[in-house]
Design an enzyme around this catalytic site. Structure first.
Site, PDB file in Angstrom:
ATOM      1  N   ASN A   1      -4.516  -0.906   3.001  1.00 30.49           N
ATOM      2  CA  ASN A   1      -4.093  -1.129   1.627  1.00 30.49           C
ATOM      3  C   ASN A   1      -2.758   0.052   1.319  1.00 30.49           C
ATOM      4  O   ASN A   1      -2.845   0.941   1.028  1.00 30.49           O
ATOM      5  CB  ASN A   1      -4.928  -0.713   0.609  1.00 30.49           C
ATOM      6  N   GLU A   2      -1.560  -0.604   1.640  1.00 32.02           N
ATOM      7  CA  GLU A   2      -0.217   0.054   1.869  1.00 32.02           C
ATOM      8  C   GLU A   2       0.080   0.281   0.414  1.00 32.02           C
ATOM      9  O   GLU A   2      -0.246  -0.228  -0.717  1.00 32.02           O
ATOM     10  CB  GLU A   2       0.708  -0.708   2.653  1.00 32.02           C
ATOM     11  N   PRO A   3       0.931   1.032   0.161  1.00 29.84           N
ATOM     12  CA  PRO A   3       1.935   1.444  -1.069  1.00 29.84           C
ATOM     13  C   PRO A   3       1.915   0.337  -1.712  1.00 29.84           C
ATOM     14  O   PRO A   3       2.493  -0.776  -1.162  1.00 29.84           O
ATOM     15  CB  PRO A   3       3.094   2.203  -0.674  1.00 29.84           C
TER      16      PRO A   3
ATOM     17  N   SER B   1      -0.463  -1.450  -3.356  1.00 30.82           N
ATOM     18  CA  SER B   1      -1.723  -2.333  -3.309  1.00 30.82           C
ATOM     19  C   SER B   1      -2.423  -2.147  -4.700  1.00 30.82           C
ATOM     20  O   SER B   1      -2.429  -0.970  -5.314  1.00 30.82           O
ATOM     21  CB  SER B   1      -2.730  -1.898  -2.396  1.00 30.82           C
TER      22      SER B   1
ATOM     23  N   THR C   1       3.506   3.160   8.894  1.00 29.27           N
ATOM     24  CA  THR C   1       2.348   2.521   9.697  1.00 29.27           C
ATOM     25  C   THR C   1       2.706   2.144  11.076  1.00 29.27           C
ATOM     26  O   THR C   1       1.947   2.359  12.129  1.00 29.27           O
ATOM     27  CB  THR C   1       1.431   1.775   8.815  1.00 29.27           C
TER      28      THR C   1
END
Ligand code: F6R
Length: 634
Positions: A166-168, A170, A185
């Protein structure tokens, strides 16, 4: 039974008043991982339900937890027969057979060694067709919910503050789905995939809501490279930009840290803001540098008011005057700067970081991979050689894992053009061209890749006027595995290092001392070297040997920890960069930065320039670049 990982709510005490997630910090990741495994084991054993629903993570953070769970299974009869596991995520597109897949990871680190029934293992599939994705994600989510939700979720944290993938950006309500990976990432995963271009750009991940529904969450972070994201997650405000901050709303979560990962928490980084301090020399230096940056003034311009208005009255109360304190600090920093990293012969060394005598020293440099030496101290090596010291370089590992197949193929093709009958090379070419998923490199291919790196190192040594006799390729066995997974280090590794130290009897040792990722090659190399130093402590030559640590290619030491700073002119920086550039096998590993993709050679020069600016800001002379070292006392 009292759960050893749980006590006191966050922010309960004066010193934790900025903290919004319960956290515990341990001396080492190994020690902490054992406690986490113990908690999981306890919950599995005492689960009153028929089944225990266990959420699992991959990455380097949980490796020691899995090691301990395997140990508990093999030695204390811990059974996983009632466990149903759900992994957080998987790369997309990737086949489960590929060595970089999370399927592969989970089997080699855990599932192959315990008694969990195969049909109770759930890992998102990374090789679905685009038509299948939606339904598949829905069914993954549904399966977890139908079992009553996760009893326990183990997490790591990415430098982007992602949990799962869950990246920025999300959403708090997100569920299992296909996502795109953040550039940071991708660059963190580049080392596993042999280059950023080969990292899958997407992943299937459980959502924030899926994770937040777990009854208990434990999140792990080890190493200094996680310190800033840990502090932001624990002390910052809740925001989609840092998805891990949503954990602040969970009623039963613990952040488990090692010492280095906790470094940026207010009570550790700037303790004077939350408690009365014991003003050691290191803390005093740290506070003054912090103040200088905060009020944007060089050291000698700091006033009493600057100190008192910024919570540092306690510090100045210990000193005769602010003026004296500033002068002391200025001198402390200034005397770390030297153009004579092996000591300046026939000059007083009272105010220099290294001893003047003996005037010609034996300097032994331990470099975890080929090229780490140049990245971290290329300018310093140049000076040591020029100033008449006997410089030895020991490459601890072969570095073969850092050479891509394409690069190896280029060499093979050159030789085959000269002599097309070389059967051995033809076989290697076939191996590369017909490589099947998940099949590791043969010993011959690894050995070819190691030779490529050796020849690059010998070339840069030649240009540094170092004889090949002074270059040692140690090929430590812990690194020599067929996959990206490294072995545990053994006495054999230590024996090789100790033998070389005894042979050379150095006056100075330079080594990589970064305490970032505990599973990184650099860190393992340092653990082996420090064990050797401990073992040889009673040898008389070692008591006259000083040990200098460089930090690595990603970070400089913090200013208060620097004991030797070696300045570089613009042409010295260019020379260093050109030496690094000789390591062609590494040039395809572009790394991401805020300014776009840059090669590690220019990132290195930027780091040297950055620290020079910091010295200059504090009031020191202006240099183009600086290489920095910290002394290790044993
Ligand atoms: C892994 C995962 C990721 C990692 C995170 C930290 O399943 O979901 O969120 O936990 O990227 O990775 P390491 O532990 O390698 O630093």
């Amino acid at each position: 039974m009292k759960n050893e990982l749980q006590y006191d709510s966050p922010g309960k005490f004066q010193e934790t008043r900025f903290e919004k997630i319960h956290n515990l910090s341990y001396y080492s990741a190994t020690e902490a991982s054992k406690l986490v495994a113990k908690e999981i084991a306890h919950l599995i054993k005492t689960s009153t339900d028929q089944k225990f629903i266990l959420g699992l993570a991959t990455g380097s953070s949980p490796i020691d937890v899995y090691k301990e769970l395997v140990w508990l299974h093999q030695n204390e009869g811990l059974s996983f027969k009632n466990v149903i596991s759900f992994n957080l995520d998987e790369y997309f597109l990737i086949s489960p057979k590929e060595v970089q897949s999370y399927h592969h990871f989970m089997h080699i680190h855990l599932f192959d060694h315990i008694d969990i029934p195969k049909d109770q293992i759930n890992i998102p599939r990374g090789n679905l067709s685009s038509e299948e994705i939606r339904e598949y994600c829905k069914s993954y989510e549904h399966k977890i919910a139908s079992l009553g939700g996760l009893d326990y979720q183990l997490l790591g944290i990415g430098r982007t503050a992602h949990i799962g993938f869950n990246e920025p950006g999300s959403h708090r309500n997100s569920v299992t789905r296909l996502v795109s990976l953040d550039q940071v990432t991708l660059s963190d995963a580049a080392k596993d995939f042999n280059g950023i271009d080969r990292v899958p750009k997407k992943a299937i991940t459980m959502g924030i809501a899926t994770i937040m529904n777990a009854k208990r969450i434990v999140i792990l972070a080890w190493g200094s490279h996680k310190a800033s994201v840990v502090a932001r997650t624990i002390e910052g405000s809740i925001t989609e930009v840092a998805p891990a901050t949503f954990l602040q709303e969970h009623p039963n979560v613990t952040f488990v840290l090692d010492k280095e990962a906790s470094f940026d928490l207010t009570r550790i980084n700037t303790p004077w803001l939350v408690m009365d301090c014991d003003w050691t020399e290191e803390l005093t230096k740290k506070a003054i540098i912090w103040l200088s940056k905060k009020v944007n003034k060089s050291i000698l311009k700091l006033t009493q008011r600057d100190y008192t208005e910024n919570g540092l009255s306690g510090l100045i109360n210990n000193h005769v005057s602010v003026y004296d304190l500033n002068i002391w600090m200025f001198n402390q920093i200034q005397k770390t700067i030297t153009g004579w990293p092996g000591g300046k012969p026939n000059f007083s060394d009272d105010n220099r970081p290294e001893r003047a005598s003996p005037s010609s020293k034996r300097s032994l440099i331990f470099s975890p991979h080929p090229v780490d030496d140049l990245i971290s101290m290329g300018g310093t090596i140049y000076r040591l050689v020029e100033q008449g010291h006997q410089v030895y370089i020991a490459y601890q590992t072969s570095g073969s894992k850092g050479v891509s197949d394409d690069h190896a193929l280029r060499y093979i093709e050159v030789y085959l053009q000269i002599d097309s009958n070389q059967l051995h090379l033809k076989e290697l070419k076939d191996e590369i061209l017909n490589k099947k998923e998940g099949v590791p490199d043969s010993t011959s291919l690894r050995s070819l890749k190691a030779s490529i790196r050796r020849s690059e190192s010998l070339e840069s040594a030649r240009l540094l006027n170092l004889s090949s006799e002074n270059i040692h390729f140690l090929n430590l066995p812990f690194y020599e595995t067929a996959t990206s997974k490294k072995n545990n280090s053994t006495k054999e590794d230590q024996k090789i290092i100790s033998k070389l130290i005894k042979e050379i009897q150095p006056h100075q040792i330079f080594a990589a001392g970064d305490l970032a990722d505990p599973h990184s090659t650099q860190r393992i190399c340092w653990d082996i070297l420090s064990a050797s130093i401990k073992e040889l402590k009673s040898e008389s030559f070692l008591s006259a040997c000083w040990i200098w640590l460089f930090r690595g290619g990603f970070n400089n030491w913090d200013l208060q920890n620097i004991d030797m700073a070696v300045p570089m002119s613009p042409s010295q920086i260019n020379h260093k960069t050109s030496l690094i550039y000789l390591h062609h096998s590494q040039l395809d590993q572009l790394l991401f930065s805020e300014d776009g993709d840059i090669g590690f050679w220019s990132r290195t020069a930027n780091l040297n320039r950055l620290i020079a600016k910091e010295f200059n800001f504090l009031g020191m002379s202006e240099y183009e670049g600086i290489e920095v070292f910290r002394r290790f006392y044993f």
